[in-house]
Write a protein that holds these residues in place. Structure first.
Motif, PDB file in Angstrom:
ATOM      1  N   TYR A 508      -1.544  13.633  -8.337  1.00  0.00           N
ATOM      2  CA  TYR A 508      -2.676  12.831  -7.889  1.00  0.00           C
ATOM      3  C   TYR A 508      -3.884  12.969  -8.813  1.00  0.00           C
ATOM      4  CZ  TYR A 508      -5.738  10.478  -4.541  1.00  0.00           C
ATOM      5  OH  TYR A 508      -6.593   9.586  -3.937  1.00  0.00           O
ATOM      6  N   SER A 509      -3.935  14.087  -9.539  1.00  0.00           N
ATOM      7  CA  SER A 509      -5.065  14.289 -10.448  1.00  0.00           C
ATOM      8  C   SER A 509      -4.970  13.409 -11.698  1.00  0.00           C
ATOM      9  CB  SER A 509      -5.149  15.758 -10.864  1.00  0.00           C
ATOM     10  OG  SER A 509      -4.051  16.109 -11.696  1.00  0.00           O
ATOM     11  N   VAL A 510      -3.769  12.900 -11.984  1.00  0.00           N
ATOM     12  CA  VAL A 510      -3.594  12.086 -13.200  1.00  0.00           C
ATOM     13  C   VAL A 510      -3.145  10.667 -12.898  1.00  0.00           C
ATOM     14  CG1 VAL A 510      -3.036  14.114 -14.596  1.00  0.00           C
ATOM     15  CG2 VAL A 510      -1.189  12.823 -13.541  1.00  0.00           C
ATOM     16  N   ALA A 511      -2.626  10.408 -11.704  1.00  0.00           N
ATOM     17  CA  ALA A 511      -2.075   9.090 -11.389  1.00  0.00           C
ATOM     18  C   ALA A 511      -3.077   8.269 -10.580  1.00  0.00           C
ATOM     19  CB  ALA A 511      -0.767   9.229 -10.614  1.00  0.00           C
ATOM     20  N   HIS A 512      -3.201   7.024 -10.950  1.00  0.00           N
ATOM     21  CA  HIS A 512      -4.100   6.085 -10.303  1.00  0.00           C
ATOM     22  C   HIS A 512      -3.286   5.370  -9.220  1.00  0.00           C
ATOM     23  CE1 HIS A 512      -7.470   3.511  -9.863  1.00  0.00           C
ATOM     24  NE2 HIS A 512      -7.019   2.486 -10.555  1.00  0.00           N
ATOM     25  N   VAL A 513      -3.398   5.840  -7.969  1.00  0.00           N
ATOM     26  CA  VAL A 513      -2.520   5.324  -6.915  1.00  0.00           C
ATOM     27  C   VAL A 513      -3.031   4.024  -6.323  1.00  0.00           C
ATOM     28  CG1 VAL A 513      -1.506   5.829  -4.651  1.00  0.00           C
ATOM     29  CG2 VAL A 513      -1.716   7.638  -6.355  1.00  0.00           C
ATOM     30  N   LEU A 514      -4.317   3.937  -6.008  1.00  0.00           N
ATOM     31  CA  LEU A 514      -4.876   2.755  -5.355  1.00  0.00           C
ATOM     32  C   LEU A 514      -5.805   1.999  -6.305  1.00  0.00           C
ATOM     33  CD1 LEU A 514      -5.741   4.237  -1.846  1.00  0.00           C
ATOM     34  CD2 LEU A 514      -3.734   2.895  -2.506  1.00  0.00           C
ATOM     35  N   PRO A 515      -5.870   0.673  -6.139  1.00  0.00           N
ATOM     36  CA  PRO A 515      -6.791  -0.099  -6.984  1.00  0.00           C
ATOM     37  C   PRO A 515      -8.241   0.261  -6.676  1.00  0.00           C
ATOM     38  CG  PRO A 515      -5.859  -1.471  -5.234  1.00  0.00           C
ATOM     39  CD  PRO A 515      -5.120  -0.171  -5.201  1.00  0.00           C
ATOM     40  N   LYS A 516      -9.068   0.167  -7.703  1.00  0.00           N
ATOM     41  CA  LYS A 516     -10.480   0.495  -7.542  1.00  0.00           C
ATOM     42  C   LYS A 516     -11.331  -0.750  -7.760  1.00  0.00           C
ATOM     43  CE  LYS A 516     -10.028   5.316  -9.024  1.00  0.00           C
ATOM     44  NZ  LYS A 516     -10.493   6.360  -9.978  1.00  0.00           N
ATOM     45  N   GLY A 517     -12.424  -0.824  -6.992  1.00  0.00           N
ATOM     46  CA  GLY A 517     -13.325  -1.947  -7.151  1.00  0.00           C
ATOM     47  C   GLY A 517     -12.637  -3.279  -6.903  1.00  0.00           C
ATOM     48  N   ASP A 518     -12.763  -4.190  -7.896  1.00  0.00           N
ATOM     49  CA  ASP A 518     -12.167  -5.526  -7.771  1.00  0.00           C
ATOM     50  C   ASP A 518     -10.765  -5.578  -8.357  1.00  0.00           C
ATOM     51  OD1 ASP A 518     -14.506  -6.456  -6.610  1.00  0.00           O
ATOM     52  OD2 ASP A 518     -15.401  -6.971  -8.552  1.00  0.00           O
ATOM     53  N   GLU A 519     -10.226  -4.446  -8.726  1.00  0.00           N
ATOM     54  CA  GLU A 519      -8.893  -4.397  -9.333  1.00  0.00           C
ATOM     55  C   GLU A 519      -7.844  -4.917  -8.344  1.00  0.00           C
ATOM     56  OE1 GLU A 519      -5.973  -1.076 -11.495  1.00  0.00           O
ATOM     57  OE2 GLU A 519      -7.724  -0.448 -10.330  1.00  0.00           O
ATOM     58  N   GLU A 520      -6.972  -5.773  -8.829  1.00  0.00           N
ATOM     59  CA  GLU A 520      -5.903  -6.314  -7.996  1.00  0.00           C
ATOM     60  C   GLU A 520      -4.765  -5.295  -7.884  1.00  0.00           C
ATOM     61  OE1 GLU A 520      -5.482  -9.226  -6.253  1.00  0.00           O
ATOM     62  OE2 GLU A 520      -7.639  -9.477  -6.624  1.00  0.00           O
ATOM     63  N   PRO A 521      -4.157  -5.190  -6.701  1.00  0.00           N
ATOM     64  CA  PRO A 521      -3.013  -4.292  -6.561  1.00  0.00           C
ATOM     65  C   PRO A 521      -1.874  -4.704  -7.490  1.00  0.00           C
ATOM     66  CG  PRO A 521      -3.821  -4.994  -4.410  1.00  0.00           C
ATOM     67  CD  PRO A 521      -4.513  -5.834  -5.430  1.00  0.00           C
ATOM     68  N   SER A 522      -1.293  -3.740  -8.171  1.00  0.00           N
ATOM     69  CA  SER A 522      -0.203  -4.011  -9.105  1.00  0.00           C
ATOM     70  C   SER A 522       1.095  -3.390  -8.597  1.00  0.00           C
ATOM     71  CB  SER A 522      -0.537  -3.429 -10.478  1.00  0.00           C
ATOM     72  OG  SER A 522      -0.547  -2.005 -10.415  1.00  0.00           O
ATOM     73  N   GLU A 523       2.185  -3.719  -9.257  1.00  0.00           N
ATOM     74  CA  GLU A 523       3.472  -3.126  -8.889  1.00  0.00           C
ATOM     75  C   GLU A 523       3.464  -1.617  -9.136  1.00  0.00           C
ATOM     76  OE1 GLU A 523       5.822  -4.692  -7.178  1.00  0.00           O
ATOM     77  OE2 GLU A 523       4.293  -6.266  -7.200  1.00  0.00           O
TER      78      GLU A 523
END
Length: 554
Positions: A508-523
């Motif tokens: 979790y310290s290195v992986a970006h799990v959830l979109p931030k701000g206006d970022e669209e959810p990706s696969e």
């Protein structure tokens, strides 16, 4: 890909080589291959020494055999590479897609992930705690409550039909001492020299008097019997309630006194007579335990006609076997170490197999430390720390986890300040916090409209090293549960949970799990969210095996 799945892949590769005539194995292709995590992670995801085991049998140099197997595995689905090391070890890397495919499998399996049929069809009688009904459960008994209940959960998880049994020692001198202590307290007299003390004696004595007014004024024999029968029932009820509050309930409460009143002792002796392992000497009846590994023969019926202590053990063991139990597991304290040889001899005398039909698990002492000093006195019991004392100090979850976290054959020094703390230094807090954090991520994902969907999940996206390390840890869980069951070692589950929680925090310290701000959810977000859901499920499953809650929030 789990270790078992990789084992099957290697077996298939060996079968293909054998069918093609490339290798010849006189004993045939093994049905299972041992794969392990290498000590050095740079060597690969898994390693096996199967080429060292089979090379010479096939008339080949192990490295030559390993090369043939490596070439065959290179074409197998889910294997990224297989490299030879040393005299013939194989270091195997699993393809990201095959490794990541485990996450949705775990989510789909839910609470059943990690279970197996290893002990399917086996009836297990698990006897633990079995404290004398003469006082509250002391800290040694609390350890057995935590470890025994966890072991029962683990054995059930691998398919065993487990019956938890509590053996009440309500026959003998300790009950007499208990009754005399209650009567003395009710009459305002000093406790007998060999009696029991503590506030609990006064509490129970007062309750007996409230239930049977005038009990203390009855003639001695009648008064003693009243305090015995009512007092023991009250103590039983208190013990059961304490254990229930600790998350431990038993299927059977077996009373030692029933063995002597039901004729079970006579039946056991008759059975041993039929087997030709009893004899008479010095007006006593003896069991030929020395013929079955004991250091001497044991008196079963004394010269005065009274049954010796071992008579109850004989009757109780036979009773369990006649109830249909394949395995009888008994947990005992360190002071019972001398009983092992005679109990195993008893098992063999009945024609059974020691360490199969009967197993004795010996546990060591527990010492409590607070402010760097040993804690020895109980407010209520006076001389020993009780279950209630420990729970008051650190709570049920921390108590159960702390006591199940260590090998049974090691003495524990529990630092109460540590186990009461809400820091990552506290192992149970560390694991529970990981579960709460995983739950929080999934809640936040729901708020953002990000969902996990196996039909669109792309496991090949999970290529970061920390993702692979976490997936490999999740893949190990079924094997950890199986080994904990086979070795009777619940602490393996606790240590595994801590390692997995650490792998998650690193991920979790290195992986970006959830979109931030206006970022669209990706696969990629969805793929990592699937990994989060799988991790939460495994940690919840493991905590459940220890009888510890998995909080959603902390």
């Amino acid at each position: 890909m789990t270790p078992d799945q990789l084992s099957s892949t290697i077996v298939h590769a060996l079968t293909a080589l054998s069918d093609a005539g490339t290798i010849t194995l006189p004993d045939g292709v093994p049905t299972q291959v041992t794969v392990e995590r290498p000590k050095v992670k740079e060597h690969g995801d898994y390693a096996t020494n199967i080429a060292l085991q089979l090379g010479k049998k096939a008339g080949m140099n192990p490295r030559e055999f390993a090369q043939l197997l490596a070439d065959q595995l290179a074409t197998a689905e889910g294997v990224a590479s297989a490299e030879i090391a040393g005299p013939g070890f194989l270091n195997i890397r699993v393809a990201a897609g095959a490794q990541g495919a485990l996450a949705p499998q775990i989510v789909a399996a839910g609470a059943s992930y990690g279970t197996s049929e290893l002990y399917a069809g086996q009836k297990v009688n698990l006897e633990f705690v079995s404290a004398n009904p003469t006082g509250p459960i002391h800290i040694g008994g609390v350890r057995w409550a935590a470890v025994g209940d966890s072991l029962g959960r683990i054995l059930s998880a691998v398919g065993a039909d487990v019956t938890r049994e509590y053996y009440f020692n309500d026959h003998g001198v300790q009950i007499d001492r208990f009754a005399r202590s209650l009567l003395a307290d009710a009459r305002g007299e000093d406790a007998p020299e060999d009696g029991y003390g503590g506030q609990y004696i006064s509490d129970i004595a007062a309750t007996v008097v409230a239930k049977v007014p005038g009990a203390a004024e009855l003639p001695d024999d009648e008064a003693l019997e009243t305090f015995r029968s009512v007092g023991v029932d009250l103590m039983f009820a208190e013990i059961k309630a304490s254990l229930h509050d600790f998350g431990v309930d038993f299927d059977v409460y077996f009373h030692e006194n029933d063995l002597h009143e039901s004729g079970a002792v006579d039946r056991a002796i008759a059975r041993l007579d039929e087997l030709g392992v009893m004899y008479d000497k010095d007006d006593a009846r003896w069991l030929k335990t020395s013929e079955f590994g004991d250091d001497k023969d044991r008196v079963v019926i004394k010269s005065d006609g009274e049954p010796a202590y071992i008579s109850g053990d004989l009757a109780y063991y036979l009773d369990k076997r006649e109830r249909g139990f394949d395995r009888c597991l008994i947990m005992l304290g360190a002071d019972h170490h001398g009983y092992v040889s005679r109990m195993m001899a008893m098992c063999a005398a009945f024609g059974d197999t020691p360490k199969v039909n009967l197993e004795l698990l010996i546990g060591q002492m527990v010492n409590l430390v607070r402010d760097g000093q040993p804690l020895r006195m109980s407010k209520r019991a006076g001389t020993v720390i009780t279950l209630e004392d420990l729970v008051d100090l650190i709570g049920v979850d921390a108590s159960r986890y702390a006591l199940a976290r260590y090998s049974m054959d090691s003495t524990i020094d529990l630092d109460l300040d540590l186990w009461a703390s809400q820091t990552s230094d506290n192992p149970v807090f560390y694991v529970q916090y990981a579960h709460a954090r995983l739950s929080s991520i999934l809640r936040n994902a729901g708020d953002l409209g990000v969902t996990i969907d196996e039909s669109t999940f792309d496991p090949s996206l999970l290529v970061v090293e920390q993702e692979g390390a976490l997936l490999r840890s999740l893949a190990d869980y079924p094997k950890v549960v199986a080994r904990a069951a086979e070795l009777r070692e619940p602490h393996r589950v606790a240590r595994y949970l801590e390692d997995t929680a650490s792998a998650f925090h690193t991920f979790y310290s290195v992986a970006h799990v959830l979109p931030k701000g206006d970022e669209e959810p990706s696969e990629l977000h969805r793929a990592r969210l699937m990994l989060v859901a799988a991790t939460r499920q495994v940690i919840a499953n493991g905590l459940d095996l220890l009888g510890v809650t998995a909080p959603e929030r902390m």
